[in-house]
Design an enzyme around this catalytic site. Sequence first.
Site, short mmCIF file in Angstrom:
data_model
loop_
_atom_site.label_atom_id
_atom_site.label_comp_id
_atom_site.label_asym_id
_atom_site.label_seq_id
_atom_site.Cartn_x
_atom_site.Cartn_y
_atom_site.Cartn_z
N LYS A 1 13.68 -25.37 -4.64
CA LYS A 1 13.42 -26.61 -3.90
C LYS A 1 14.29 -26.66 -2.65
O LYS A 1 13.83 -27.03 -1.57
CB LYS A 1 13.68 -27.83 -4.80
CG LYS A 1 12.55 -28.03 -5.81
CD LYS A 1 12.86 -29.00 -6.94
CE LYS A 1 11.75 -28.91 -7.99
NZ LYS A 1 11.97 -29.71 -9.19
N GLN B 1 15.94 -33.71 -11.72
CA GLN B 1 15.36 -32.54 -12.38
C GLN B 1 15.39 -32.74 -13.90
O GLN B 1 16.41 -33.11 -14.46
CB GLN B 1 16.17 -31.29 -11.98
CG GLN B 1 15.62 -29.99 -12.49
CD GLN B 1 14.26 -29.63 -11.89
OE1 GLN B 1 13.97 -29.93 -10.74
NE2 GLN B 1 13.42 -29.00 -12.68
N ASP C 1 8.44 -37.39 -7.08
CA ASP C 1 7.83 -36.71 -8.24
C ASP C 1 6.67 -37.53 -8.82
O ASP C 1 5.89 -37.02 -9.62
CB ASP C 1 8.89 -36.58 -9.35
CG ASP C 1 9.40 -35.16 -9.52
OD1 ASP C 1 8.66 -34.22 -9.19
OD2 ASP C 1 10.54 -35.01 -10.00
N1 GUN Z 1 11.08 -30.07 -14.65
C1 GUN Z 1 10.02 -29.24 -14.72
N2 GUN Z 1 9.12 -29.56 -13.76
C2 GUN Z 1 9.61 -30.62 -13.09
C3 GUN Z 1 9.14 -31.39 -12.00
O1 GUN Z 1 8.05 -31.19 -11.44
N3 GUN Z 1 9.96 -32.38 -11.58
C4 GUN Z 1 11.15 -32.64 -12.17
N4 GUN Z 1 11.86 -33.65 -11.70
N5 GUN Z 1 11.62 -31.94 -13.18
C5 GUN Z 1 10.85 -30.93 -13.63
#
Ligand code: GUN
Length: 282
Positions: A52, A96, A119
Amino acid sequence: MSIIMNGKELSAEIRSELKKEVNRLKEYNIIPKLAVIMVGDDKASQIYVRNKSRACDDIGIQYEEYLLPSTIEEKELYSIIDKLNKRKDVNGILLQSPIPKHLNIDKAFQRISPEKDVDGFNPINVGKLSLGQDTFVSCTPYGIIKILEKYNINLEGTNAVIVGRSNIVGKPLAQCFLAKHATVTICHSRTKNIEEITQKADIVVVALGKSKFLKENMVKDGAIVIDVGINRDEQGKISGDADYENLKDKVSYITPVPGGVGPMTITMLMNNVIKATKEQML
Ligand code: GUN
């Protein structure tokens, strides 16, 4: 002949458009900023978070990272989220997942301001999605929709089957498919005779996290297969949730792993950060 849907290429195309968008914002002295919070040291999360950060660098989005110890108390985590919610220079906030078990992920997602919830996990945004209102669509489902649009696949009236009912993929994707007028079935670990359901599908999405789960005998000729799985064996080799080698000559379209849905997820996150920034300017 089957068509392999190239998410890597589409992701690069979208990223080049997003870069232009960021450059336009810079003319108004606006630089989008994403804040990422990670709690604990989950190995997969470390890789996701690094990717990211790289994507932000690539596109010109500012990036701020909070690496918090796994022992952090709920109050402290909320205080960090609250501060980020208030900051004018932070446009998107991402927590996350997973987070340690003593913390409640639902409450933590709910704490993130809906306007910065890139998200799409805050219940307000989940609700908006289910009502068909404009919102932040969570990144993997959004990426899947973009891939289908790129290949001119019309979901209207199709029989769509999603295997996996997670809050991150299965449930929001079902809402996206409904909005596109598909008839949607969600299968999960308690579903009986899954193959009888997948065999009737025009489009099957596998998002359950089991390597090569979807076999050739589980889909009809000419079906579309979307593979969300990223599984690693002991040698580190990556496979999807679909048995790609045996499916690829039976289906009409299929996403490979790697290079299918995976690259789209972070790109749609970048898209959502820019969307958040523009909406906060108004
Ligand atoms: N953990 C696995 N995939 C994701 C996601 O798309 N967003 C977040 N915040 N955590 C994750």
